[in-house]
Design an enzyme around this catalytic site. Structure first.
Site, short mmCIF file in Angstrom:
data_model
loop_
_atom_site.label_atom_id
_atom_site.label_comp_id
_atom_site.label_asym_id
_atom_site.label_seq_id
_atom_site.Cartn_x
_atom_site.Cartn_y
_atom_site.Cartn_z
CB CYS A 1 94.55 104.81 88.54
SG CYS A 1 93.34 104.62 86.91
CB CYS B 1 92.86 100.55 83.92
SG CYS B 1 92.34 102.10 84.52
N GLY C 1 89.62 98.69 54.94
CA GLY C 1 88.52 97.74 55.40
C GLY C 1 88.40 96.29 54.41
#
Lengths: 260, 294
Positions: B241, B263, B29
């Protein structure tokens, strides 16, 4: 002043030079818990430099500042780590700037401004933070309904009161104030002074107050330091110094106040 | 091909970037500064991600590049072609086949494995930037882990909108220490970063920063006790889908308010369609005759 209490803040031999000009020269004093100390003097006399030295925002060229982290446990600010100093500055201390814009986040709501210190010490409950902010808004005489407004929508006097609330929310023991009433009109000043006086008494705050306004010093402070060219030329109880000034400069200062 | 060193960057540059990557992995990080190079593409096109990819790519790697989940947009196609040309590596659009995946603003829907590396393109690596413009100050805040300011931002969200309205670049705490901007991925993807099997690398070219999430690192999205973090939820399944488990893009289909939700991960969507999952607006869907329905 020979009470046996231990001091909250102790300055010893503080010196600060800008080039070869002394901004502060050999300044020593002690501040008791709950005491309000005014530092007065004309522009350029080193008041603000002294305030920055005391609050650790500036490192002295010589001398030291000790602060009582717990009763009797004095620590030299210079030997503290930056992390400790910053923690101190945002929990146990407050700093009220003359220009509220310096002390506030202008693009963050009043609630966020007050809540910042709480979130900084780990408060993670939005409802509680907002509620505390509203309590503080009413304590500084701002309508709690304005908690979500930004300080840009506030007047100068309200901003100054918001800045004070933001500093006091963690119940500090010591607050530094740099001309807190500067730039406000007289009636707003009077209300702000009343409010500061009430809060100081209520919370038992110790205050180091920098001002060029002797009336402010008289109203708020118990003790006073008069500065000229970086040196403390007179100090003592406020009433004594202002009613019976000893140093010629203090006499000039006191006599030059315009009577309304 | 011979006009370029393998994967465009010279070996010394790659070594420098690899050192930054190693440091980033060692301190999860933490933003490691690196000497970002000029790349033959504009800033904002993923110059940071490209440099990271170039430094970790080997001849046997299989590269996939996605842009907002899609393999077929300009950014993805260009970067894939760039490495096909300068490194000669195999490229793919299948998430499962890839060993290195460079991504812009999405985490693939398919779970990643330990053999895979995900490289993010990062526009602004500093999560505190819009609250604290001074770089010296943000560095101090990171060094001392003073992250109260990050919650001020979330506080403002709730104060203004009634809920945390940050929907992308949602700040996370990595390994209980550094607060990190996960790049502008939707917050829907945030839970995927936690305890991920794959190594995740973040490269910001213009800002010259690299940071990382090593495999199986704890990644927590910041929130309030009374306003907990919630990933985005969708009301519709994917129109192509039928998936209810994926991040959806809204596609405007005409100028009369027609729209469909599909999607954003094209590989995931196409794989599902090949497996026989058919959404309600898919051309292959059985057409219901209005008369017959009555």
């Amino acid at each position: 002043m020979n009470t046996p209490t231990t001091p909250l803040l102790k300055a010893s031999g503080l010196c600060k030079f800008y080039g070869n000009r002394a901004a502060c020269r050999d300044i020593s004093f002690e501040l008791e818990p709950g005491e309000v100390l005014a530092i007065v003097g004309e522009s350029g006399s080193g008041k603000s430099t002294l305030l920055n030295l005391l609050s650790g925002r500036l490192a002295p060229d010589s001398g030291r500042v000790d602060y009582a982290l717990a009763p009797g446990q004095m620590r030299d600010l210079a030997t503290m780590s930056e992390a400790e100093r910053r923690l101190l500055a945002r929990t146990d201390w407050g700093f009220v700037h003359q220009d509220a814009r310096e002390g506030l986040r202008m693009n963050v709501s009043a609630g966020g401004n007050i809540g910042e210190r709480l979130m900084g010490i780990g408060n993670r409950h939005f409802g509680n933070i907002r509620e505390t902010a509203q309590v503080w808004l009413s304590r500084v005489e701002i309508d709690p309904a304005r908690v979500d407004e930004r300080p840009t929508a506030f007047s100068g006097g309200m901003r100054q009161r918001l800045q004070i609330a933001r500093n006091l929310v963690t119940n500090p023991r010591l607050v530094f104030m740099d001309e807190p009433t500067g730039g406000l009109d007289v009636s707003v000043q009077a209300r702000l002074l009343d409010m500061i006086r009430a809060l100081v008494a209520e919370m038992g705050l110790a205050v180091v107050l920098v001002t060029h306004d002797l009336a402010v010093a008289r109203l708020l402070s118990q003790r006073i330091l008069v500065m000229k060219q970086g040196e403390v030329i007179e100090s003592g109880l406020t009433d004594r110094v202002l009613d019976d000034p000893q140093a010629p400069y203090t006499q000039l200062l006191v006599s030059s106040v315009l009577a309304a | 091909m011979s006009a370029y060193n393998f994967a465009y960057l010279d070996e010394q540059t790659k070594r420098m970037i690899r050192r930054a990557i190693l440091k980033a992995i060692a301190v999860p990080g933490y933003q490691v500064p690196f000497a970002s190079r000029e790349m033959p593409m504009p800033y904002g096109w993923g110059t940071g991600g490209v440099q990271v990819t170039a430094s970790i790519l080997g001849p046997d790697d299989v590269l996939k590049v996605i842009d907002q989940g899609a393999d077929d947009t300009t950014n993805a196609v260009s970067i894939r072609a760039f490495f096909a040309k300068t490194a000669g590596v195999k490229t793919t659009t299948a998430t499962t086949e890839a060993t290195v995946i460079q991504t812009r603003h999405r985490f693939p829907e398919t779970n990643l494995g330990a053999h895979q590396v995900l490289v993010y393109q990062v526009p602004i690596p500093e999560p505190l930037r819009f609250l604290e413009p001074r770089e010296t100050e943000t560095r101090t805040l990171h060094a001392l882990a003073e992250y109260g300011l990050m919650h001020v931002k979330l506080y403002e969200d709730i104060a203004r909108h009634g809920h945390i309205a940050t929907t992308y670049a949602y700040p996370v705490s990595v390994n209980g220490r550094y607060v990190m901007d996960p790049s502008p991925i939707p917050k829907y993807d945030n839970p995927r970063l936690d305890d991920c099997e794959a190594l995740q690398l973040f490269g910001a070219g213009r800002e010259k920063r690299i940071y990382a999430i090593p495999p199986h690192t704890k990644v927590v999205s910041l929130d309030f006790e009374d306003h907990p973090f919630e990933p985005t939820k969708f009301e519709h399944p994917c129109a192509l889908c039928g998936s209810t488990m994926s991040y959806l893009d809204e596609v405007v289909t005409d100028d009369a308010g027609g729209r469909m939700f599909v999607c954003s991960d094209t590989d995931y969507c196409e794989t599902r369609q090949r497996e026989g999952h058919i959404g309600h607006l898919n051309a292959a869907a059985p057409q219901t005759c209005p008369e017959a329905a009555e």
